[in-house]
Scaffold this active site. Structure first.
Site, PDB file in Angstrom:
ATOM      1  N   PRO A   1      54.548  37.723  41.310  1.00 55.95           N
ATOM      2  CA  PRO A   1      54.707  38.595  40.140  1.00 55.95           C
ATOM      3  C   PRO A   1      55.018  37.805  38.862  1.00 55.95           C
ATOM      4  O   PRO A   1      54.494  38.141  37.794  1.00 55.95           O
ATOM      5  CB  PRO A   1      55.886  39.497  40.533  1.00 55.95           C
ATOM      6  CG  PRO A   1      55.821  39.563  42.027  1.00 55.95           C
ATOM      7  CD  PRO A   1      55.302  38.242  42.473  1.00 55.95           C
TER       8      PRO A   1
ATOM      9  N   ASP B   1      40.761  23.418  41.885  1.00 54.24           N
ATOM     10  CA  ASP B   1      39.626  22.689  41.289  1.00 54.24           C
ATOM     11  C   ASP B   1      38.362  22.926  42.106  1.00 54.24           C
ATOM     12  O   ASP B   1      37.296  23.234  41.573  1.00 54.24           O
ATOM     13  CB  ASP B   1      39.908  21.176  41.254  1.00 54.24           C
ATOM     14  CG  ASP B   1      40.891  20.801  40.148  1.00 54.24           C
ATOM     15  OD1 ASP B   1      41.055  21.605  39.197  1.00 54.24           O
ATOM     16  OD2 ASP B   1      41.483  19.707  40.232  1.00 54.24           O
TER      17      ASP B   1
ATOM     18  N   GLN C   1      22.778  47.701  29.637  1.00 52.69           N
ATOM     19  CA  GLN C   1      22.111  48.076  28.388  1.00 52.69           C
ATOM     20  C   GLN C   1      20.607  48.263  28.621  1.00 52.69           C
ATOM     21  O   GLN C   1      20.006  49.226  28.152  1.00 52.69           O
ATOM     22  CB  GLN C   1      22.359  46.981  27.332  1.00 52.69           C
ATOM     23  CG  GLN C   1      22.085  47.419  25.910  1.00 52.69           C
ATOM     24  CD  GLN C   1      23.036  48.534  25.482  1.00 52.69           C
ATOM     25  OE1 GLN C   1      24.134  48.680  26.025  1.00 52.69           O
ATOM     26  NE2 GLN C   1      22.594  49.337  24.531  1.00 52.69           N
ATOM     27  N   ILE C   2      20.031  47.349  29.343  1.00 52.88           N
ATOM     28  CA  ILE C   2      18.584  47.419  29.578  1.00 52.88           C
ATOM     29  C   ILE C   2      18.231  48.624  30.445  1.00 52.88           C
ATOM     30  O   ILE C   2      17.194  49.249  30.267  1.00 52.88           O
ATOM     31  CB  ILE C   2      18.082  46.084  30.196  1.00 52.88           C
ATOM     32  CG1 ILE C   2      18.212  44.953  29.157  1.00 52.88           C
ATOM     33  CG2 ILE C   2      16.637  46.208  30.683  1.00 52.88           C
ATOM     34  CD1 ILE C   2      17.952  43.566  29.686  1.00 52.88           C
TER      35      ILE C   2
ATOM     36  N   GLU D   1      41.450  32.358  40.181  1.00 50.09           N
ATOM     37  CA  GLU D   1      41.373  30.893  40.293  1.00 50.09           C
ATOM     38  C   GLU D   1      41.387  30.247  38.901  1.00 50.09           C
ATOM     39  O   GLU D   1      40.745  29.247  38.649  1.00 50.09           O
ATOM     40  CB  GLU D   1      40.172  30.462  41.147  1.00 50.09           C
ATOM     41  CG  GLU D   1      40.276  31.105  42.534  1.00 50.09           C
ATOM     42  CD  GLU D   1      39.402  30.504  43.603  1.00 50.09           C
ATOM     43  OE1 GLU D   1      39.048  29.323  43.470  1.00 50.09           O
ATOM     44  OE2 GLU D   1      39.118  31.219  44.567  1.00 50.09           O
TER      45      GLU D   1
END
Ligand SMILES: Cc1cc2nc3c(=O)[nH]c(=O)nc-3n(C[C@H](O)[C@H](O)[C@H](O)COP(=O)(O)OP(=O)(O)OC[C@H]3O[C@@H](n4cnc5c(N)ncnc54)[C@H](O)[C@@H]3O)c2cc1C
Ligand SMILES: Cc1cc2nc3c(=O)[nH]c(=O)nc-3n(C[C@H](O)[C@H](O)[C@H](O)COP(=O)(O)OP(=O)(O)OC[C@H]3O[C@@H](n4cnc5c(N)ncnc54)[C@H](O)[C@@H]3O)c2cc1C
Lengths: 379, 321, 256
Positions: free
Chosen positions: A128, A240, A336-337, A363
């Protein structure tokens, strides 16, 4: 410079694409709608060796490259981002730290179990009060005879509800700051452990995002992973590598949006012609495809550097930053398309859109990615 | 020169494809100025020669032998190859049926002959044949020439019109040594009851995933009953276990070209179209106005098939009396 | 048990076909193992897993075909042979069958599996031609296979039904969908495939001349089919629409 696939990369692509089409895609909508963990798919992926892609064969992994790993996560996420991240977490966040920092016994038992898919892993880092500021941990581990006694709560843990093992990051000596942080392998089949709240969330709804509650949870002393006080380093190194997985997940989502939008644009007729004939639409698709390809090159390069044993933290951060932002943009433009149809649940575009958002957060948020990149170039 | 046609029968009945191939053989023989010879092979099949006479072959050779009771590659290949060697024809035609597909390449290899499979057209011009065969599941049409002395082709069922012709010639016996076959037929199972076989049917009613459940096929069957049609299905319906694979139409199923194809709850995926795109008339019934089936259908009905099909059945009952 | 499995590399079934100079162009097309051949490979591997032995995948093709063969090796085949020769580039089914038969003549085998047809030319000739050239029995379009002693019992599709056959071995079998469920190559399988033998042989290596494999059927030209025109979509009340349709079928299309 050679941009062509090796034999194994090509086969990985072909196999995972085929598998994703035939096995992952048909379930994707249901997995999302019903918050369904795709248990059977995970079992099948385990059989294929996808749960331990880069783990050496002696620990029951496939011994493949990080580039192959990236390809696999992208292909799975092309149809179901939840399935993609389940695999990514097991590979990058659970197997990888044991592979890098575990001792022989730990690898023989825990790594082999997770890489083979017999057991599922998760990483317990976030709390938290420790999000981006991951070192600010409150969970403690105290040595008592031959056992560590763990107390505390982890939140937002992917695979938390299904996992058998947790790579747990906890504080052993608050006074030492992040040098007092250690990593542990916790077998979750333990009376001192229980799953707490399960988050309801916007996307990747087929994965559990769980609270892990440890109350006097006793684990064997030898389950310390790596050296005492090196837990924070282990966590950062793990993340990483994980970023290559998340970048690949984002690429899969972006490609889903671009491919679906392209197909739709060719079919949808307005003003007497397919909307794909409109320059407004063409430019969107051209930009998205360019950005997707760029992000993919960044991701593959980060994976390549990791395969070569060279530093790759900056490149992995750049890959995740760009790929996740491309995923967000591609899915926004994708809706949108498709217009109003894109906004309905009749098409998977709105799912891609909801799934894309998390790639900018977990991450390491996009802001943290920029911090990592900046600190690398300014150092 | 002559043209040889292999007359296919199974269980003592001539297949529809045989009439089609003989009819086309006759047309080509007329164009090329050749004679038409038909080889009929089987056990107790002499009676079928009469039936074949209607199509105007110059000669009908009957190979009647108990060893030909079941179709086996070894026995039938021996008979057909020997007959071709005896007649030395310029062209040999078979149907692109299960038997034709099995037999033609075997005999072609024995004679080192060129073979073009699954032709939808054979043309004769300038003293040579051109064979037209769809490739890539119908996504392209290829024309071939064959350079061997004997040229062979199999013809796609339901494409070549059946035409009766007067002037049938003699019926002769043909016999040759038949080797003991290395395969033994243990059992033959015919399926689909009275319904016409998919590849031979004039009308096909097909159902897809849009039926929603396996019981939906009862509706398709009712429609087929009225039309005397065969029942087909999309792969999605097969994969769902609603229908056996042998009823699948498409790229990995049967290729059909009926006069009328009614697609109910089928989206019209490219792989499905590969199997039925050459149908003469296509009807698509689909509730999605964007469904691809409407891009190929001669007539489309946009609506719920559970409303449209029952209404169609009623209407057909009315007009058919 | 020694099994030889013949495979062909074909276009992806979703590939868009374009024609260049009267021929189908392979520019930018995704290539796959012919889907029916995958059933053949799967059956071969299952038989090997059960009975021991070796699966050799063979193909006639070009440089790219190595990818298809590697894929079969990744599925679990043991080694591969590719027949590659400029003289085979414009070959037909006769050419392929002659080359394969010559290769197989010097190999040991108990079973030969092929796919029932290739999805590109859809000719379904090679299995039967190969069987003839090797003087072996054949069973085409099989949907089940059971190995016996010196023979196999198979089910094959015939028009309107199925047939159960007992076939003396060795023999050539061609696989139909339904024979089995094809596996995906596993990751360890992909890794192992890299180290398996893939031999490339020329016609000369086989003792064949270009003349021996000269095609008997030659493609004159390929063209795209005329596009099917979309017809009419009928709209309105169900009863009216259906009445209109039946009328059109009777009067315009004349099909009922
Ligand atoms: C679905 C899901 C799955 C997850 N899975 C896991 C898991 O498996 N294991 C695990 O350990 N954790 C997991 N997490 C946690 C995740 O990694 C964190 O949510 C993430 O790191 C961000 O932390 P936070 O939510 O506390 O946000 P905060 O850190 O509170 O960030 C809030 C905002 O402030 C910005 N911000 C914070 N610090 C800085 C700074 N220094 N400079 C600039 N901006 C800053 C952030 O970028 C963000 O915009 C998961 C989260 C989710 C939602
Ligand atoms: C290598 C390969 C080979 C293939 N081979 C074949 C093949 O041989 N044959 C084949 O068919 N497919 C084949 N396919 C699969 C093909 O791509 C499609 O997935 C399949 O054809 C879809 O079947 P469908 O139209 O029944 O289902 P869907 O595509 O799901 O379509 C169902 C349709 O039903 C409509 N519908 C739903 N409810 C109703 C209703 N109440 N009333 C009216 N309409 C309704 C929907 O609008 C939709 O258009 C192949 C695919 C591959 C990759």
């Amino acid at each position: 410079m050679d941009f062509s696939y090796t034999d194994e990369e090509r086969m990985m692509l072909q196999m995972t694409r085929d598998f994703a089409e035939k096995t992952v895609k048909p379930l994707a909508a249901e997995v999302d709608k019903n918050h369904m963990y795709p248990r059977q798919t995970v079992a099948k992926m385990a059989e294929l060796g996808l749960m331990g892609v880069t783990v050496p064969p002696e620990y029951e992994g496939a011994g493949m490259s990080n580039v192959c790993y990236s390809i696999a996560i992208e292909e799975l996420s092309r149809h179901c981002a939840a399935t993609g991240v389940i695999v990514s977490v097991n590979n990058s966040l659970a197997c990888e730290p044991v592979k890098l920092f575990g001792n022989e016994e730990q690898k023989k038992k825990y790594l082999a179990d997770m890489a083979s898919g017999r057991k599922l892993g998760c990483l317990g880092l976030t709390e938290p009060n420790a999000g981006s500021d991951a070192a600010n941990l409150a969970t403690t581990a105290v040595l008592d005879g031959n056992e560590w006694v763990i107390n505390g709560r982890k939140i937002f843990i992917t695979n938390g509800n299904e996992a058998d093992y947790c790579i747990l990051i906890a504080q052993t000596d608050k006074s030492k700051g992040h040098r007092g942080i250690c990593a542990f392998i916790v077998d979750l089949d333990n009376p001192g452990f229980q799953v707490g709240t399960l988050e309801d969330k916007l996307g990747i709804r087929g994965t559990s995002t769980a609270e892990l509650v440890f109350e006097d949870c006793r684990i064997p002393r030898e389950n310390l992973l790596g050296e005492l006080g090196k837990g924070f380093r282990i966590a950062l190194t793990t993340l990483d590598g994980g970023r290559i997985g998340i970048a690949s997940q984002a690429l899969g989502i972006a490609r889903a949006a671009i491919e679906d939008a392209t197909a739709y644009a060719k079919e949808r007729v307005q003003f007497g012609k397919p909307i794909a004939n409109l320059q407004a639409i063409q430019w969107m698709l051209a930009d998205l495809t360019t950005e997707y390809e760029a992000a993919r090159l960044l991701t593959h390069r980060a994976a390549y550097l990791k395969d070569q044993g060279q530093p790759y933290a900056k490149e992995a951060a750049m890959a995740k930053l760009m790929a996740s932002e491309v995923a967000m943009k591609a899915t926004t433009k994708g809706i949108q398309i498709l217009g109003g149809y894109g906004y309905t649940t009749d098409y998977p575009m709105e799912r891609y859109f909801r799934d894309a958002k998390i790639t900018e957060i977990y991450e390491g948020t996009s802001e943290i990615m920029r911090l990592v990149i900046a600190s690398n170039i300014l150092k | 020169m002559s043209i040889v046609v292999f007359a296919e029968q199974r269980g003592g009945t001539l297949r529809k494809i045989t009439y089609e191939v003989v009819s086309e053989g006759k047309r080509l023989a007329a164009a090329a100025g050749d004679s038409l010879k038909v080889l009929l092979a089987g056990s107790d099949v002499a009676g079928l020669a009469e039936e074949l006479k209607k199509f105007g072959a110059d000669e009908i050779a009957v190979a009647n032998d108990a060893a030909l009771a079941d179709y086996t590659t070894d026995a039938y290949a021996a008979v057909l190859a020997a007959y071709i060697q005896q007649e030395n024809p310029g062209l040999v035609l078979l149907g692109h049926s299960a038997i034709g597909k099995d037999l033609a390449p075997r005999v072609a290899a024995r004679l080192d002959a060129g073979l073009v499979s699954d032709c939808i057209d054979v043309k004769f011009a300038d003293g040579d044949y051109a064979f037209v065969h769809p490739i890539y599941a119908g996504k392209a049409i290829a024309t071939y020439k064959v350079n061997s002395a004997v040229k062979m082709a199999t013809l796609r069922p339901n494409v070549f019109p059946v035409e009766e012709n007067a002037g049938a010639g003699s019926v002769v016996d043909f016999s040759t040594e038949i080797p003991a076959p290395r395969t033994k037929v243990l059992e033959v199972k015919q399926q689909g009851g009275d319904r016409p076989e998919l590849t031979e049917a004039d009308i096909i009613c097909s159902g897809g995933r849009g039926l929603g459940n396996p019981d939906g096929f009862q509706l398709i069957e009712q429609l087929a009953d009225i039309l005397g049609a065969a029942v087909g299905s999309s792969r999605a319906a097969v994969d769902a276990g609603w229908r056996d694979h042998q009823f699948q139409v498409g790229q990995t199923g049967k290729v059909v070209s009926p006069n009328l194809y009614i697609a109910c709850g089928i989206s019209g995926a490219i792989q499905h179209l590969a199997g039925m795109g050459s149908s003469k008339c296509i009807i698509g019934i689909n509730k999605d106005p964007e469904a691809n089936i409407f891009n190929v259908a001669d007539y489309g009905i946009e609506g719920d098939l559970y409303k449209v099909v029952p209404a169609l059945i009623e209407k057909l009952k009315e007009v058919k009396g | 048990m020694k099994i030889v499995t013949c495979i062909k590399q074909t276009f992806d079934t979703e590939a868009k076909i374009t024609i260049e100079n009267g021929k189908v162009s392979d520019q930018g097309v995704n290539l796959i193992v012919n889907p029916y051949d995958e059933f053949a490979v799967e059956e071969s591997i299952r038989l090997k897993e059960k009975n021991g032995g070796e699966v050799v995948v063979v193909s006639v093709g070009n440089d790219k075909t190595q990818e298809a063969l590697r894929y079969c090796l990744a599925m679990g085949a043991d080694r591969a042979v590719l027949i590659q020769d400029p003289a085979l580039e414009n070959g037909d089914n006769h050419s392929a069958a002659v080359a394969l038969a010559k290769l197989l003549a010097d190999m040991e085998y108990d079973l030969i599996f092929c796919g029932k047809e290739a999805v590109d030319d859809g000719a379904a000739q090679v299995p039967s031609r190969l069987a003839e050239k090797l003087d072996l029995p054949q069973a085409n379009v099989i949907t089940s296979f059971e190995l016996g002693d010196g023979q196999a019992t198979v089910t094959r599709e015939i028009d309107g039904g199925t047939e159960t056959l007992e076939v003396q071995l060795p023999a050539v079998f061609s696989a139909q969908k339904g024979l089995n469920e094809v596996r995906y190559p596993s990751l360890p399988g992909i890794m192992k495939a890299k180290r398996k033998e893939l031999k490339v042989v020329s016609l000369a290596d086989l003792g064949l001349s270009a003349e021996d494999v000269a095609p008997k059927a030659e493609l004159v030209q390929a063209e795209l089919p005329p596009p099917r025109k979309a017809g009419r979509v009928l709209k309105g009340e169900v009863e009216e629409v259906v009445a209109e349709l039946v009328k059109l079928l009777q009067e315009e299309a004349k099909v009922i």
